[in-house]
Design a protein around this motif. Structure first.
Motif: not given
Length: 306
Positions: A101-106, A155-162, A197-199, A206-209
């Motif tokens: 759906g609206p979520v992409t992942y890798s 509204l778009n939300v992105r997250a990354n973990a390493l 978070v981008n709105y 607006l952007n918060a990181n």
């Protein structure tokens, strides 16, 4: 130029070095020797992709890397002036990419192994200098995960973990012959997470990181080495001082279009004023010096298109 192992202030050189430093305006006979080394290797990558469905596919690949060898021009004897060999790495990686759906992942997992690792080695006497030696063999494994979701049209939300875990398989100090395979991989961030978070509010964006970073070492020397060399109290204190603590940074930004060609932005970096030593230098004598990250910073900028 390197310095003679004897009286390098004299005009006469009797060492076997490639080049010797002296007060003479010309290099003494027997001191200059041209050196030339040639290294070459073909690096390659082989991969396989498999499409599970229209929205998901798997992949696997093997790749190699190569870092050329070289000459230690600042050495002062036969050992420290010797050339160093190429560094070679082989990496294996598997991963998964797709969207729901609206979520992409890798997601990916990797393992690599490095041979003839080029490491800077400190030679304190008779002249303090650092030279490159093929002193170790290492391995590292880890993984990363990325997500991006369009929660709404605005509204778009992105997250990354390493996560990465490097280790020395073999590491012998070429100056002392000691096994130092318990040394740290300094300046390697092992755990990190960030979310953005981008709105789009229409009249403004607006952007918060936020970036969270786990503890990592700023010195290659292990705790066991420091406590053995300088004693439990001083060694432990020096080791702890050279660790970058767990920390988080929050950045905020608002972009407001005033006209078609002019945009005004207000921003804040590290708005929670998280303070830590981002760089630490430890000497062979166990003293520690460092510099801190930037404190909370605010600003306004104007951008115009012509």
């Amino acid at each position: 130029h390197t310095r003679c192992s004897r009286d390098w202030s004299s005009d006469v050189c009797s060492s076997d070095l490639a080049a010797c430093y002296s007060n003479a305006t010309t290099v003494a006979a027997g001191c200059a020797l041209a050196q030339h080394y040639s290294y070459n290797k073909a690096s390659w990558t082989a991969g396989l992709d498999y499409k599970l469905n229209d929205a998901t596919f798997l992949y696997a690949k093997v790749s190699t890397g190569y870092k050329s060898g070289g000459i230690n021009k600042y050495g002062y004897d036969a050992l420290s002036s010797a050339p160093f060999s190429p560094e070679k790495i082989t990496e294996y990686q598997v991963g998964l990419k797709g969207d729901v759906g609206p979520v992409t992942y890798s997601a990916a997992a990797f393992y690599n192994r490095t041979k003839n690792l080029q490491i800077s080695v400190y030679y304190p006497v008779p002249y303090a200098t650092n030279v490159i030696r093929n002193a170790a063999e290492s391995e590292a494994w880890g993984g990363e995960l990325s997500l991006s979701a369009n929660v709404t049209n605005r509204l778009n939300v992105r997250a990354n973990a390493l996560f990465v875990e490097p280790n020395f398989i073999k590491y012998v100090n070429p100056r002392t012959g000691a096994d130092v395979s318990d040394s740290n991989f300094n300046m390697v961030i092992r755990k990190q997470f960030d979310v953005a978070v981008n709105y789009d509010a229409g009249f403004a964006k607006l952007n918060a990181n936020y970036v969270w970073t786990g503890t990592y070492a700023n010195t290659a020397q292990s705790l066991a080495y420091l406590t053995t060399t300088y004693g439990a109290t001083l060694g432990t204190a020096a080791y702890n001082a050279a660790q970058v603590p767990t920390h988080g940074n929050l950045n905020l930004r608002v972009d407001i279009p005033v006209t078609k060609n002019i945009e005004v932005s207000a921003w804040g970096r590290n708005v929670t004023n998280s303070r830590y030593y981002k760089f630490v230098l430890m000497s062979e004598r166990s003293w520690v010096a460092g510099s801190m990250n930037d404190p909370v910073t605010y600003g306004v900028s104007v951008r115009a298109k012509f």
